[in-house]
Design a protein around this motif. Sequence first.
Motif, short mmCIF file in Angstrom:
data_model
loop_
_atom_site.label_atom_id
_atom_site.label_comp_id
_atom_site.label_asym_id
_atom_site.label_seq_id
_atom_site.Cartn_x
_atom_site.Cartn_y
_atom_site.Cartn_z
N MET A 270 0.69 -1.27 -0.04
CA MET A 270 0.02 0.00 0.11
C MET A 270 1.08 1.16 -0.09
O MET A 270 1.79 1.25 0.69
CB MET A 270 -0.86 0.07 1.34
CG MET A 270 -2.06 -0.98 1.44
SD MET A 270 -3.06 -0.30 2.45
CE MET A 270 -4.68 -0.74 1.78
N PRO A 271 0.50 2.23 -0.74
CA PRO A 271 1.35 3.40 -0.82
C PRO A 271 1.06 4.30 0.53
O PRO A 271 -0.03 4.39 1.24
CB PRO A 271 0.99 4.22 -2.10
CG PRO A 271 -0.57 3.64 -2.20
CD PRO A 271 -0.63 2.59 -1.53
N LEU A 272 2.01 5.04 0.48
CA LEU A 272 2.19 5.95 1.84
C LEU A 272 1.28 7.32 1.48
O LEU A 272 1.28 7.80 0.18
CB LEU A 272 3.62 6.67 2.05
CG LEU A 272 3.80 7.62 3.07
CD1 LEU A 272 3.50 6.82 4.50
CD2 LEU A 272 5.29 8.12 2.95
N VAL A 273 0.25 7.81 2.35
CA VAL A 273 -0.47 9.25 2.05
C VAL A 273 -0.31 9.91 3.21
O VAL A 273 -0.42 9.59 4.39
CB VAL A 273 -1.93 8.88 1.80
CG1 VAL A 273 -2.79 9.94 1.56
CG2 VAL A 273 -2.03 7.74 0.69
N GLY B 161 6.82 11.45 -5.59
CA GLY B 161 6.07 12.25 -4.34
C GLY B 161 5.28 11.26 -3.60
O GLY B 161 5.06 9.89 -4.00
N VAL B 162 4.50 11.68 -2.79
CA VAL B 162 3.42 11.08 -2.04
C VAL B 162 1.97 11.70 -2.29
O VAL B 162 2.03 12.89 -2.14
CB VAL B 162 3.62 10.64 -0.64
CG1 VAL B 162 4.96 9.59 -0.59
CG2 VAL B 162 3.86 11.85 -0.01
N PRO B 163 0.93 11.02 -2.58
CA PRO B 163 -0.33 11.80 -2.36
C PRO B 163 -0.67 12.51 -1.01
O PRO B 163 -0.33 12.07 -0.01
CB PRO B 163 -1.44 10.75 -2.46
CG PRO B 163 -0.77 9.48 -3.21
CD PRO B 163 0.78 9.59 -2.60
N LEU B 164 -1.26 13.83 -1.21
CA LEU B 164 -1.66 14.41 0.02
C LEU B 164 -3.32 14.31 -0.08
O LEU B 164 -3.90 14.68 -1.06
CB LEU B 164 -1.38 15.79 -0.02
CG LEU B 164 0.39 16.02 -0.13
CD1 LEU B 164 0.46 17.66 -0.25
CD2 LEU B 164 1.14 15.73 0.96
N VAL C 173 0.31 10.26 8.77
CA VAL C 173 0.89 9.39 7.89
C VAL C 173 -0.11 8.23 7.82
O VAL C 173 -0.25 7.59 8.82
CB VAL C 173 2.16 9.34 8.11
CG1 VAL C 173 2.71 8.25 7.00
CG2 VAL C 173 2.88 10.65 8.03
N VAL C 174 -0.82 7.95 6.70
CA VAL C 174 -1.60 6.90 6.63
C VAL C 174 -1.05 5.99 5.42
O VAL C 174 -0.55 6.17 4.61
CB VAL C 174 -3.04 7.08 6.40
CG1 VAL C 174 -3.60 7.71 7.77
CG2 VAL C 174 -3.46 7.75 5.16
N LEU C 175 -1.62 4.47 5.18
CA LEU C 175 -1.22 3.83 4.15
C LEU C 175 -2.48 3.85 3.33
O LEU C 175 -3.76 3.92 3.82
CB LEU C 175 -1.12 2.19 4.52
CG LEU C 175 -0.03 2.18 5.28
CD1 LEU C 175 0.19 0.68 5.83
CD2 LEU C 175 1.26 2.39 4.39
N GLY C 176 -2.49 4.19 2.05
CA GLY C 176 -3.34 4.61 1.01
C GLY C 176 -4.07 3.42 0.61
O GLY C 176 -5.24 3.29 -0.07
#
Length: 183
Positions: free
Chosen positions: A1-4, A39-42, A180-183
């Motif tokens: 899972m990606p970082l968000v 990058g990471v989503p915001l 910080v959450v897992l997207g």
Amino acid sequence: MPLVVEFAAQEPERLATWWAEVLGWTVVGGTEVRPDGPGVPLRFVPTSDTKDGQNDVHLDLRSETHGEQNHIVERLFNHGARFADIGQSTEVPWVVMADVEGNELCVLEPRKIYACTGPLAAVVVDTTDPREQGRAWADELDYDVVIEQAEFVSLRPPTGEGPHLEFLHNEHPKPGMLRVVLG
């Protein structure tokens, strides 16, 4: 899972637009900002809570030269950011600011370690145990540990591109308006 990175915001669409303009990224669905490159989503979610104190998560912006660092600071200020005092000394080479809803961010001086991150150098999390948190997130995300010290741990995506996830020792971290959450 990606970082968000998730922001609790009084005006989610306004704050999403602000961050998209600052980073040069794209707003999707009004309340998510996605990178156009590394990058990471915001994600911006509504809240009626007002910001109370310093966040335990903040974003570090990258610069390639001292001139670019000054330009980023000026651009942020012209977009409504304000200088912030979080107890840093006047000797630090980075500039601490706050976005239009008061969320702290740092504009870093040039650092080679962040060469491939894109405009967002790092997502920084205050924690009582950087090593424990760093190892747990490294395992969960399959990130590489690039720095591990008692007071500071830095993780990097295995591709070497995109922001670092960093854990900084703070004896009393206080949950704030970012997480910080897992997207």
